[in-house]
Design a protein around this motif. Structure first.
Motif, mmCIF file in Angstrom:
data_model
loop_
_atom_site.group_PDB
_atom_site.id
_atom_site.type_symbol
_atom_site.label_atom_id
_atom_site.label_comp_id
_atom_site.label_asym_id
_atom_site.label_seq_id
_atom_site.Cartn_x
_atom_site.Cartn_y
_atom_site.Cartn_z
ATOM 1 N N TYR A 178 0.812 -1.235 0.000
ATOM 2 C CA TYR A 178 0.000 0.000 0.000
ATOM 3 C C TYR A 178 0.841 1.280 0.000
ATOM 4 C CZ TYR A 178 -3.885 -3.096 0.721
ATOM 5 O OH TYR A 178 -4.813 -4.083 0.544
ATOM 6 N N ALA A 179 2.125 1.137 -0.225
ATOM 7 C CA ALA A 179 3.007 2.312 -0.114
ATOM 8 C C ALA A 179 2.694 3.385 -1.147
ATOM 9 C CB ALA A 179 4.455 1.876 -0.208
ATOM 10 N N ASN A 180 2.024 2.994 -2.234
ATOM 11 C CA ASN A 180 1.718 4.002 -3.263
ATOM 12 C C ASN A 180 0.318 4.584 -3.131
ATOM 13 O OD1 ASN A 180 4.202 3.849 -4.493
ATOM 14 N ND2 ASN A 180 3.605 1.981 -5.602
ATOM 15 N N ALA A 181 -0.393 4.190 -2.108
ATOM 16 C CA ALA A 181 -1.746 4.744 -1.925
ATOM 17 C C ALA A 181 -1.650 6.255 -1.701
ATOM 18 C CB ALA A 181 -2.408 4.082 -0.726
ATOM 19 N N THR A 182 -2.705 6.962 -2.086
ATOM 20 C CA THR A 182 -2.676 8.416 -1.865
ATOM 21 C C THR A 182 -3.583 8.831 -0.706
ATOM 22 O OG1 THR A 182 -4.289 8.555 -3.639
ATOM 23 C CG2 THR A 182 -2.025 9.116 -4.202
ATOM 24 N N TYR A 217 3.541 11.316 4.468
ATOM 25 C CA TYR A 217 2.874 12.389 3.704
ATOM 26 C C TYR A 217 1.701 11.868 2.881
ATOM 27 C CZ TYR A 217 7.656 13.829 4.717
ATOM 28 O OH TYR A 217 8.851 14.020 5.339
ATOM 29 N N ILE A 218 1.160 10.711 3.270
ATOM 30 C CA ILE A 218 -0.079 10.223 2.651
ATOM 31 C C ILE A 218 -1.247 10.826 3.419
ATOM 32 C CG2 ILE A 218 -1.542 8.188 2.246
ATOM 33 C CD1 ILE A 218 0.992 6.514 2.028
ATOM 34 N N HIS A 219 -2.236 11.311 2.673
ATOM 35 C CA HIS A 219 -3.402 11.858 3.349
ATOM 36 C C HIS A 219 -4.170 10.733 4.054
ATOM 37 C CE1 HIS A 219 -7.772 12.958 3.239
ATOM 38 N NE2 HIS A 219 -7.253 13.775 4.125
ATOM 39 N N ASN A 254 -9.390 1.918 -4.639
ATOM 40 C CA ASN A 254 -8.092 2.539 -4.343
ATOM 41 C C ASN A 254 -7.974 3.034 -2.912
ATOM 42 O OD1 ASN A 254 -7.198 2.257 -7.021
ATOM 43 N ND2 ASN A 254 -8.482 4.020 -7.595
ATOM 44 N N MET A 255 -8.981 2.749 -2.116
ATOM 45 C CA MET A 255 -8.970 3.300 -0.757
ATOM 46 C C MET A 255 -8.695 2.209 0.277
ATOM 47 S SD MET A 255 -9.286 5.773 1.358
ATOM 48 C CE MET A 255 -10.360 7.187 1.145
ATOM 49 N N PRO A 256 -7.474 2.171 0.804
ATOM 50 C CA PRO A 256 -7.239 1.250 1.909
ATOM 51 C C PRO A 256 -7.927 1.761 3.177
ATOM 52 C CG PRO A 256 -5.172 2.166 1.043
ATOM 53 C CD PRO A 256 -6.289 2.934 0.431
ATOM 54 N N ALA A 265 6.422 4.603 5.150
ATOM 55 C CA ALA A 265 7.267 5.797 4.986
ATOM 56 C C ALA A 265 8.658 5.418 4.478
ATOM 57 C CB ALA A 265 7.361 6.550 6.301
ATOM 58 N N VAL A 266 9.211 4.348 5.030
ATOM 59 C CA VAL A 266 10.549 3.912 4.586
ATOM 60 C C VAL A 266 10.493 3.524 3.117
ATOM 61 C CG1 VAL A 266 12.322 2.121 4.876
ATOM 62 C CG2 VAL A 266 11.329 3.232 6.882
#
Ligand code: F6R
Length: 611
Positions: A464-468, A494-496, A516-518, A591-592
């Motif tokens: 899920y690291a690319n989720a916005t 910095y993900i909303h 697209n929503m985790p 984040a990493v």
């Protein structure tokens, strides 16, 4: 916010100052700078960015001299560029100063100086103050007197250290609202924003009080006095933590180290306090307010950020165990809305740093209105710890990662004990008290079981690291955990992310749900478990991706969620303590993976000492 170091003694000052700045960098990392008094000149190196940039490009540690100051900045006035970086100097470059805080009336002072013909290089309030001190020095011919006279006119907050070529054997520090600690070594002094920059030189320290200054001399003598020039007699204290507490100890980041420290820090929070056989707790720091707690009509908890989330859990705990009405207030709002408080009220301030400006202002307001104020603070000797009527320390040790982790679980440890303590004096049966105390005692072992799952949590994080966007949902005790999980994710990746009570989802946020929503659910077995299960179904029906924090062995959740992170069962009131740990790890690994600087997230700093 902002880290300050000053050194006067027999050793080369610059390497000591640069090392100190590295220790303090978690307080701000927009720019860094050093000034050394070298013979009859001030040699300054400063630069935008982190201390590592300063070292690489300016090599300040090579500047010779045994008196100097340094600063790592979190910008308030002016962009974080080279010019605005501290130290700043007076007009003829003979006095240098580093400053933490905000000079609120700097424009008035600046106007006066401009009228007198002075010019300015930077946009900072700090330069205005040091130029002002310089002007006064010309008139008075005495550095300490010039500093004191200038500070009389200053409105706002400051922690400052001043050095000058005029008096190369003297260093002057003063504070109002921003912490300063004076380290006293063998014929040497190191002044810093906190003890972490001092401990490798000496364990002997004096915590300066508000409106106090320290004047130290090369011959080893020193005085502490009020800004009004009255001598003060502060006890010399010993730094309580060990050096390894502020080192990474083999971990890649302080945040990860602090997440893993939690079984120990949690235990330190109840060691010597909890009495499981009696179903009670001994909190020595509260004995002076015990009678008030027995009769109080309500409790107001005030705090900011993560500490405010802990306060929300505290509300549930106190209302359940002690049957006392509780309100939880953002400290920043509390102060400015003329709150209705009287002498029967108890106000609890929760703070890791003990220096948060908004929380400090809130407790001053509460005290002014006659309330009894209790502190739940981590940093020993901090301003909030000193200004409260009574208190309970968290004993979590230094927290260096900007995102708070171990302090949060220690706050929950102390709040649970506080609720138990007040509950028992207000009629909570001993048998119930025993259950709570035993469950609390068992938490460290259960924390280990969660930490053992770090690899599995990391795998989920990578997916899920690319989720916005992320949604975090929980109910009852787990609602504050949802807020805290979302805060951890946004501040370091910095993900909303938004946290909501799960049942509120259908009143609005459900519109956001798609493939697209985790959605992170905290869905442990408690009295509203079935309802949360229905909320999960609602998300799945709209193709949302569900990551569930559920109890070990929960087949129902496993059947509906896309991912499950299992946590051990505990007393329902203690679930937030366990449920927050996988959320810390999830945020950390996301984040990493996104390449973010986990320990120094953009725009943030530890210890928010400005309003
Ligand atoms: C979040 C975080 C902040 C602090 C807040 C209050 O990870 O660290 O939200 O919780 O600034 O700070 P303290 O607890 O020092 O008063």
């Amino acid at each position: 916010m902002c880290g300050i170091v000053g050194y006067l003694g027999p050793q080369q000052a610059a390497p000591i100052i640069v090392n100190g700045l590295k220790r303090l960098e978690y307080r701000g990392y927009d720019s860094a700078g050093v000034c050394i008094v070298a013979e009859d000149t001030l040699r300054i190196g400063k630069q935008a960015g982190k201390v590592a940039n300063l070292e690489r490009d300016v090599n300040p540690a090579a500047i010779p001299g045994t008196l100097g100051i340094g600063h790592t900045r979190w910008a308030t006035h002016g962009l974080p560029n080279d010019v605005n970086a501290h130290p700043h100097t007076n007009a003829d470059g003979t006095i240098a100063m580093v400053h933490n805080g905000i000079i609120e009336n700097y424009l008035t002072i600046k106007k006066k100086l401009l009228n007198a013909g002075y010019t300015f290089r930077s946009e900072t309030d700090t330069e205005v103050l040091v130029v002002f001190i310089g002007m006064l020095y010309q008139q008075l011919g005495d550095l300490e007197l010039a500093v004191r006279t200038a500070l009389h006119e200053v409105e706002g907050t400051f922690g400052i250290v001043v050095v000058s070529t005029h008096e190369p054997d003297t260093m002057i520090a003063a504070r109002r609202g921003s912490p300063l600690v004076l380290g006293i070594g063998q014929q040497e002094f190191i002044i810093a924003s906190d003890a972490s920059a001092i401990i490798s030189h000496t364990r002997q320290v004096i915590y300066l009080h508000d409106n106090e200054m320290a004047v130290v001399h090369r011959n080893g003598s020193f005085t502490t006095k009020t800004i009004g020039n009255e001598k003060t007699h502060n006890a010399i204290q010993e730094i309580e933590f060990e050096l390894d507490a502020i080192e990474k100890g083999g971990f890649e980041h302080f945040m990860l180290k602090e997440i893993y420290e939690q079984p120990n820090t949690f235990r330190d929070g109840f060691r010597g306090r909890l009495q499981p056989s009696e179903g009670n707790v001994r909190l020595g720091g509260l004995s002076s307010v015990a009678d008030k707690l027995r009769t109080a009509k309500r409790i107001i908890i005030t705090a900011c950020g993560t500490s405010w989330h802990a306060g929300l859990v505290g509300e549930y705990l106190l209302e359940q165990f002690a049957r006392i009405p509780v309100e939880v207030e953002y400290a920043s709002e509390f102060r400015y809305r003329n709150p209705i408080i009287d002498a029967d009220d108890i106000v609890i301030a929760i703070s890791q740093s003990g220096e948060t400006a908004d929380t400090l202002a809130a407790i001053r307001e509460a005290k002014m209105k006659g309330a009894t104020v209790i502190g739940m603070v981590n940093v020993v000797g901090s301003t909030i710890a000193r200004e409260t009527d009574a208190g309970v320390y968290l004993h979590a040790g230094p927290e260096i990662g900007v995102a708070s982790t171990k302090a949060f679980t220690s706050q929950l440890c102390v709040l649970t004990q506080f609720a138990l303590y007040v509950g028992r004096m207000r009629g909570l049966p001993a048998a119930e008290g025993r259950q709570i105390a035993e469950a609390l005692e068992a938490i460290p072992d259960r924390m280990h079981r969660i930490l053992e799952q770090a690899d599995g949590i990391r795998e989920i994080a990578l997916a899920y690291a690319n989720a916005t966007n992320f949604l975090y949902l929980g109910r009852g005790y787990n609602f504050p955990v949802a807020l805290e999980g979302a805060l951890k994710l946004k501040e370091i990746s910095y993900i909303h992310a938004e946290g909501y009570p799960a049942a509120e989802m259908k009143h609005g946020p459900i519109a956001l749900i798609d493939a697209n929503m985790p959605v992170v659910f905290i869905a442990t077995r408690d009295e509203i478990y079935d309802k949360v299960l229905s909320n999960i179904e609602e998300v799945r029906a709209r193709n949302g991706r569900v990551i569930a924090i559920a109890n070990e062995g929960d087949e129902h959740i496993a059947a509906v969620a896309n991912h499950v992170i299992a946590i051990p069962e505990t007393h329902p009131a203690l679930t937030p303590i366990l449920a927050s740990i996988p959320l810390q790890l999830l945020a950390y690994y996301i984040a990493v993976e996104r390449g973010c600087n986990v320990d120094m997230p953009r725009n943030l700093a530890k210890s928010v000492t400005v309003e």
